[in-house]
Every structure is written in C-alpha cells, then in structure tokens.
Design an enzyme around this catalytic site. Structure first.
Site, short mmCIF file in Angstrom:
data_model
loop_
_atom_site.label_atom_id
_atom_site.label_comp_id
_atom_site.label_asym_id
_atom_site.label_seq_id
_atom_site.Cartn_x
_atom_site.Cartn_y
_atom_site.Cartn_z
N TRP A 1 0.84 -1.21 0.00
CA TRP A 1 0.00 0.00 0.00
C TRP A 1 0.87 1.26 0.00
O TRP A 1 0.39 2.36 -0.25
CB TRP A 1 -0.96 0.00 1.20
CG TRP A 1 -0.30 0.33 2.52
CD1 TRP A 1 0.82 -0.24 3.03
CD2 TRP A 1 -0.71 1.31 3.48
NE1 TRP A 1 1.13 0.29 4.26
CE2 TRP A 1 0.20 1.26 4.55
CE3 TRP A 1 -1.77 2.22 3.53
CZ2 TRP A 1 0.09 2.09 5.67
CZ3 TRP A 1 -1.87 3.04 4.65
CH2 TRP A 1 -0.95 2.97 5.71
N ASP A 2 2.15 1.10 0.27
CA ASP A 2 3.08 2.22 0.28
C ASP A 2 2.96 3.05 -1.00
O ASP A 2 3.10 4.28 -0.98
CB ASP A 2 4.53 1.71 0.34
CG ASP A 2 4.80 0.76 1.49
OD1 ASP A 2 3.85 0.10 1.95
OD2 ASP A 2 5.96 0.66 1.91
N GLU B 1 1.27 -2.00 13.07
CA GLU B 1 1.44 -3.46 13.09
C GLU B 1 1.76 -4.00 14.48
O GLU B 1 1.93 -5.20 14.65
CB GLU B 1 2.54 -3.86 12.10
CG GLU B 1 2.11 -3.63 10.66
CD GLU B 1 3.19 -4.01 9.66
OE1 GLU B 1 4.37 -4.01 10.03
OE2 GLU B 1 2.84 -4.29 8.50
N LYS C 1 3.38 1.49 16.48
CA LYS C 1 4.53 1.37 15.58
C LYS C 1 4.59 2.54 14.59
O LYS C 1 5.63 3.09 14.30
CB LYS C 1 4.44 0.05 14.80
CG LYS C 1 5.58 -0.15 13.82
CD LYS C 1 5.38 -1.38 12.96
CE LYS C 1 6.51 -1.54 11.95
NZ LYS C 1 6.23 -2.54 10.93
N GLN C 2 3.42 2.86 14.02
CA GLN C 2 3.42 3.88 12.96
C GLN C 2 2.06 4.58 12.93
O GLN C 2 1.08 4.05 13.44
CB GLN C 2 3.70 3.24 11.61
CG GLN C 2 2.57 2.38 11.07
CD GLN C 2 3.04 1.47 9.94
OE1 GLN C 2 3.45 0.35 10.19
NE2 GLN C 2 2.98 1.96 8.71
C1 BGC Z 1 4.92 -1.24 7.49
C2 BGC Z 1 3.85 -1.36 6.43
C3 BGC Z 1 4.50 -1.28 5.08
C4 BGC Z 1 5.61 -2.31 4.92
C5 BGC Z 1 6.38 -2.14 3.65
C6 BGC Z 1 5.96 -2.33 7.28
O1 BGC Z 1 6.98 -2.22 8.23
O2 BGC Z 1 4.38 -1.38 8.78
O3 BGC Z 1 2.92 -0.31 6.59
O4 BGC Z 1 3.54 -1.46 4.09
O5 BGC Z 1 6.54 -2.16 5.99
O6 BGC Z 1 7.01 -0.89 3.61
#
Ligand code: BGC
Length: 772
Positions: A358-359, A487, A599-600
């Site tokens: 999804w990035d 996550e 985490k984010q």
């Molecule tokens: C992130 C995801 C991301 C993936 C690839 C993960 O660490 O939590 O949001 O899509 O990395 O960049």
C-alpha cells in the site's frame, strides 16, 4: 558511528573503507534506472561481508510460502525479486595477487561516492600489496537512464611504485542466489552461454515464471587513454563466461578496462530477439564509448533535477538527505510500464521481495503527482486497475464479495507470508481507492473515473459491504479481525483507520456514482450494466456509512485507535528508558502486543488522508494523544506526523519528525540500512517538505500553500507540477515567492488568500512566523 557519510550537497561519500559496514554502504550506493538496478557491490572479488544484488524490474520468482502453521487462505507463494546475472564482475590480479579489499595488507585513501547530480557511482583507493607495491584504482559505473538496457563500468589501475602486470577477467555470472530464499532454492536455470574474444553472453530463465534474461558484455582496454589490442583467453563454465588477458604496465601509467553490458528480457522482447538485441546494444554502447554514454546519462539526470530538485539552504545534511531520497525514487520507478510498481526497497535489497505494498498509493503517488507528468502517477493507478480481476479472486477466496487487493503482490495475486501482520491489513484496499480520489483531485482528470476509477471503486466498495458485520444490539456496522497500519496490534476489532477509510470509500464511490450519472450519462449507463450495479447496493452502502461504528475515548473527545485501546497501560514513549528502543529489537512480541505503543501513524494516518474533512482542532486533539505514544518503528510513520504537526502549528515537532524521516537510511536510524533502503518512505520525506513545511494541498480545484520555514534553514525551494503548470516555490525567513515557470495564469491560494500568478511575475509575500 552516527555519520556514515560526509555531508555534501550532491554526493554520498564513504570516506575511508569500512569493512565491517560494507553492506550499509552497498545499500546507499545502489544504482537503478527503473528497468534494472544493482547494489553498490565491488566489481573485483571481495571476500568480506556483502549482499550481492543485481535486479531486473518485474522479474520475480514465486518462492513457496514458509510459515509455521499453515492456515486456509494462505497464499501459495511469496514473490521474490531475484538476484540476477552478475554483470558488474571484473576479476583483477596484480602481479599474481588477487585484488580483494578484505584481504589487502592496507587500503589507503578509499572513497566510494554516489554522484547524484550526474547519476553515477565512483570508487577510488590505493591498495598496498604484500610486497608493498602500491596500486591506485579508480572505478566509475552507471546504469543508463537513456537506453535502459545498458550499463557501463570504467575500471582504471595505476601502479604507483613499480612496473607490473595486471590480469583482467571481465565476466558475466549467472551462478547467483537470493539470501532470502525460503528453501535455499536456486531460482534460475541456464539457457545458454556464449563466449568469444571481447564478447560474452549468458542467458538464464527463472524457474516456474519463465522470465528469460540475456546479458551481453564487451569491453575495450586503454593505456593512458589510448586503446590497445588485447589477446584474451576465453573462459566458459556453467552459467559463466569470461575473457582473461594480461597487460604489462609501467609505473604511473594507467590501464583502463571499459566494460559495457546490455541486458534484455522477455517481458519486452520475443525470446528469439533477446540475444541479437543485447548483442546489438552492447556493441553500439562500445562504439559510443564510456565518456559519451556517461555524458548523455548525466544530461538526462540534470534535466530530471531541473524538474524535481528541492533546494535547502543553511542545512547541508537536510539538503543531502532530500536529494538522496529523490534520486533513489527516480532510480526505482520511471513510469513507462504499467506492469511495474515500487517495492519498499526498490533495487537496493531483497527485503519485501520487491513486491507492491500500500506504500505506493499512500506515499509514492503524491510524489509522482507533483514531480512528473500526470501519466506517470496514472500508470500506478492503471497497475491496480489491470489487477482488478485478481483482486476479485482474492476476495472470493476469503468468502467475501467485490475486490480485495493484496497487501503484497507482483501480479495481483496475494503473496504475503504472515497472516496477522500482513494479510489482515485490509486498509490497503481503501488506500487504493484513496489514490484514485487523490489523483483526480490533483489532476482534474475526471475521465479517469470512467475508464479505470469507477470499476475499482465499485468492487472495493462491494468488498467492504460484505466484510462489515452488522451488530444488531448496537445497530452498528463493525469491521472485526484486522490489523490497522500500526502493526504492533494484530487481529483487532474496529480499528478506527480501517473503519473510517472503509466508510469513506463507500462515500466517495457514491459521490463518483452521482457525478458520472449526471455528467457522463452514456458512459455511466454502460458502466452500471457492465458492473451489474444495483440500486439496493447503493442504499446498502449508504446504510453502512450512516451506521459505521467508531470506537471513542469519550473523556478526551477523540477516536480510539481500536476497541480496547484504553484497556492498555498508558505509558508515553518519553517515559520509557531509551534502552528499550527500538521495541521490535528489544521486547518480546508478546510484550509489544500488550503495550499501547504504536509502531506507525494509524489513526493519524487516516486523519492525514482525510485532512480535507477535519478541522485543526480535531487534528490537534488526536495528534496530542497519539504522537507521544508512537515509536515510529516503521519508516512510513514520521512523515505523516511531520505533515500534521506542520498543519497544526507545531513547527519544532514537525522538524524533529522530518529529521527522522529524511536521514533514516543515511544515518542508519533503524539499524537496518544494510538490507536495503526504504524507498517508499523516501516519498514520505518529500511529502514532509512539500506537504508539511510547504503546506501544499489541493482543495476544491485550487492548489494551496501554507508555508513556514524550519528555524535552522535559511531558505528552501521546491517545484510542483499542477494541471499543466510548473510552479517554483521559494521560502526564506522573510518571504515566500511563487513563480509560474510554465503554463497559463493560475489562481492559487497562499495563507488562505487567493492570488493569480503569471509567468515572469513571481508572487512575493511575507513568510508566516513559526509558532511553536
Ligand atoms: C509497514 C507497512 C508497510 C511495509 C512495507 C511495514 O513495516 O508497517 O505499513 O507497508 O513495511 O514498507
């Protein structure tokens, strides 16, 4: 060591050889041209720590999934971008001693330099042999952004205190492996090798996917710039071809080997054409010569920089970092081929398999919207449109309707290998819908909705309508068993981001449905019939929108990240001893899942996406709650916080967040630069400057700016394309200047007031003072 590289505006410089940190530098020094890429590995033999990587865009292998407990619904494979034929190899022997920097008696004056302005990699050093012979080595190489199948290396050797004999062995080697192969499989089979004096060619085919790649090489040899004839011995082994020859060389004279390679593959050519095309291209490259090819390549990079550079005055580390990010983004994706996408590590490593996440929609689309013609970002949307049928299959496999796009994919098929963390991240589906909205909002290209957008939106909406469940007691729709962007919480119920973005997708789809019905009735009628869209579906979507459930923290009048978030112990990151960080390396997974640390950006990510729907007060309340709990252990996180902090007037915080994203790889912030760079988060860094500090937004068909300047900067400038206009925005401590460099007069908004800008008449206003 904090500073891995010297501060320099245009170059990434490794000064002195760092044997133990070689993999980190290899990542920094990666080269790519959208078609192929390679890590900054050495040409000559190297027995030290290295991650060898040569990658060909779109050439992947479906590596059988490896999980502890197989659950129904797991995909069969995890796609891997492949380490492909090693074409950089040049074995060197100096007076019988193999050149290997890990074994040298001494290495002096070592510099490895990524020249971002001109788009090439350079390396210089003096090596001291066992018998104290000193030899100077200078190497330059690039992958052409002009003729993408071409690469060239110029390898020069100068004996400094002796007359000697140098043996060169330029080679191609298909004996390559992937470090992250799940079952230590070799992913390639041999097709053929060919060798002749001054020529070599290897053709390999991937197992299962049958991608065939041919690589051809040729070379010329020069002494002090004059071409010489060499009589090479040819070598042919399994998947390997080489030429070997000796050159006697006097003290202080320089012998140069210019190696040219051409790589073709059957994603673009018929099998029967691969060899002849590679042969033709490589001989042509040799005819043109290294310096001329390099010049053409540099000219192209200069043009790229004219359109997409960000200039920062007064902070060289920030200047270097933003260019590093822009450079790597353009090395990764150039948008000619709608079958390609942007892997989170691009061509810099194996992690994430080179697959699409999804990035792309959440981070990269905005970058390309502003810095490249609109066809480029459109390609990224078409990529998903072309995979709609696969997304419908993915959804059917789960027993839901409509389309569920994969979290990890090469071709549209889901290929994650973790259920809770990856697969349950359903928010990717909404990010794909959001990218359609974002593209149309930015470009005004409504017709995109007819050709591509509406079918995708409809099928995603159908998925949400069948994935929600109706809670009869509460008379609410809920989304259960998901992982939000954060996550560090898995399999949760009613993640606000997921619920809100799902509901928003339904809202937007209804809006587009109405717009198309009113403005394009003929095309709309065709779409309704081909999609089999029913009135009942539309009213069901409306019902879900009205009755979507959102968890709340009533005392604070904000939304909760998910059900039960407040049951967790509420500790702030500032209260944690820093020895606990990063949590993902210091704490057990159990402890992470039990904690409230984020985490984010998750709730804040949703608020950023839907920024146009929320006021400052709402944003501030949520930021004040979530930012102190966020550890930013995903590279994708700080940029979102930077943009929101900028908008609510927390300039100091915004700058702090910017620093975390901008130099994330260069300062090895997360201790993981060795396995590749965070390419997709680099687009987030760009957004931090342009959306954050510059305050760029598009609202109601008008581009807006709301800039401030970080305290430690004297000036910054960025460009943005907007609907056929090219704008150059310069922000100093005193003034904001907006110059229209291309296009007709444009009405835009700065600090909430509308102005019309004309070419050669820059608009100048006083810069807003920072508040916090
Ligand atoms: C992130 C995801 C991301 C993936 C690839 C993960 O660490 O939590 O949001 O899509 O990395 O960049």
């Amino acid at each position: 060591m904090k500073n891995y590289v010297e501060f320099n505006e245009w170059n990434i410089i490794e000064n002195g050889f760092h044997l133990g940190k070689n993999k980190i530098y290899e990542s920094f020094m990666s080269l790519g041209n959208g078609y192929m890429g390679m890590r900054g590995n050495f040409e000559e033999d190297f027995s030290g720590d290295t991650l060898l990587g040569t990658y060909v865009a779109g050439v992947y292998y479906p590596d059988k999934t490896r999980v502890g407990w197989w659950k129904n619904g797991y995909p069969e494979y995890f796609a891997k971008v492949l380490n492909a034929i090693n074409f950089r190899g040049i074995k060197i022997s100096i007076d019988g001693e193999i050149l290997d920097l890990a074994k040298a008696k001494k290495v002096k004056d070592f510099k490895r330099i990524l020249n971002m302005k001109d788009g090439y990699l350079e390396r210089n050093f003096i090596i001291v042999s066992k018998n104290d012979h000193e030899t100077k080595v200078s190497v330059k190489r690039f992958l052409s952004i002009d003729t993408k199948e071409i690469g060239a290396i110029s390898y020069s050797i100068t004996p400094l205190n002796y007359d000697g004999k140098i043996e060169f062995t330029p080679y191609l080697d298909g004996n390559v492996t992937n470090e992250d192969s799940n079952y230590d499989e070799i992913f390639w089979d041999k097709v053929s090798e060919k060798v002749a004096p001054l020529y070599g060619e290897v053709t390999m085919v991937t197992k299962k996917t049958a991608y065939t790649v041919t690589c051809a090489m040729t070379y010329s040899t020069l002494i002090d710039g004059e071409e010489i004839n060499v009589v090479p011995e040819t070598v042919i082994k399994d998947k390997y071809v080489a030429n070997t020859f000796n050159v006697s060389i006097k003290q202080n004279s320089t012998v140069t080997l210019n190696k040219y390679i051409a790589l073709t593959n059957n994603r673009y050519l018929e099998l029967s054409e691969l060899s002849s095309k590679a042969n033709k291209l490589v001989l042509n490259a040799k005819n043109i010569g290294f310096e001329k090819l390099l010049k053409t390549n540099s000219d192209k990079w200069h043009k790229q920089w004219e359109e997409s550079d960000i200039v920062i005055e007064g902070d060289i580390s920030a200047q270097q970092a933003i260019r590093f990010n822009i450079f790597h983004l353009y090395q990764t994706y150039t948008g000619e081929d709608s079958r390609l996408n942007i892997g989170p590590k691009g061509f810099t490593g194996e992690k994430y398999g080179g697959s699409t996440y999804w990035d792309t929609e959440a981070y990269c689309v905005p970058f390309y919207l502003s810095t490249a013609p609109e066809e480029i970002s459109k390609q990224l949307l078409i990529y998903r449109y072309n995979q709609l049928d696969k997304a419908k299959e993915n959804s059917a496999k789960l027993g839901t309707k409509g389309a569920l796009y994969p979290m990890v994919t090469m071709t549209g098929e889901e290929c994650h290998n973790e259920w809770e963390i990856t697969f349950e991240e359903l928010h990717r589906n909404s990010a794909i819908a959001y990218a359609i909205f974002n593209y149309v909002r930015y470009t005004g290209d409504e017709k995109h909705l007819i050709s591509y957008g509406f079918p995708v939106l409809t099928e995603i909406s159908r998925f949400w309508a069948s994935r929600v469940n109706y809670n009869t007691f509460k008379d609410k729709y809920m989304i259960l068993g998901v992982t939000g962007p954060n996550e560090y919480e898995n399999n949760v119920n009613n993640n606000w981001h997921t619920n809100r973005m799902a509901s928003w997708t339904l809202e937007y789809t209804l809006e587009v449905n109405k717009l198309l019905g009113e403005k394009y009735p003929t095309e709309y009628a065709e779409l309704v019939s081909s999609l089999g869209l029913k009135e009942e579906e539309l009213s069901k979507w409306q019902d879900i929108i009205t009755k979507m459930y959102y968890p709340r923290i009533e005392e604070l009048d904000i939304f909760a990240q998910q059900d039960g978030y407040m049951d967790k112990e509420q500790i702030l990151v500032s209260e944690l001893n820093t020895s606990n960080l990063p949590l993902n390396q210091k704490w057990s997974w159990d402890r992470i899942l039990r904690s409230g640390f984020i985490k984010q950006a998750d709730t804040l990510q949703g608020i950023f996406f839907l920024s146009h729907l929320y006021d400052k007060e709402f944003k501030k309340k949520h930021f004040d709650f979530y930012e102190p709990r966020t550890v930013h252990e995903s590279s994708l996180s700080p940029c979102v916080h930077c943009i929101l902090a900028s908008e609510i007037g927390y300039e100091t915080k915004a700058y702090e967040m910017y620093l975390r994203t901008a130099r994330l790889d260069l300062d090895n912030y997360n201790n993981d630069s060795d396995d590749g760079l965070h390419i997709t988060s680099m687009a987030g860094t760009w957004m931090s400057v342009v959306y954050g500090f510059g305050g760029l937004k598009v609202m109601d068909n008008m581009i807006e700016f709301n800039p401030f300047i970080p305290k430690s900067w004297n000036k910054y400038a960025f460009k943005t394309l907007y609907r056929g206009h090219l704008l150059n925005i310069t922000v100093s401590k005193e003034n904001v200047s907006i110059e229209l460099q291309a296009g007709d007069n444009l009405t835009l908004s700065v600090y909430g007031t509308q102005y019309t800008v004309k070419q050669s008449k820059p608009l100048t206003l006083a810069t807003k003072k920072a508040t916090v």
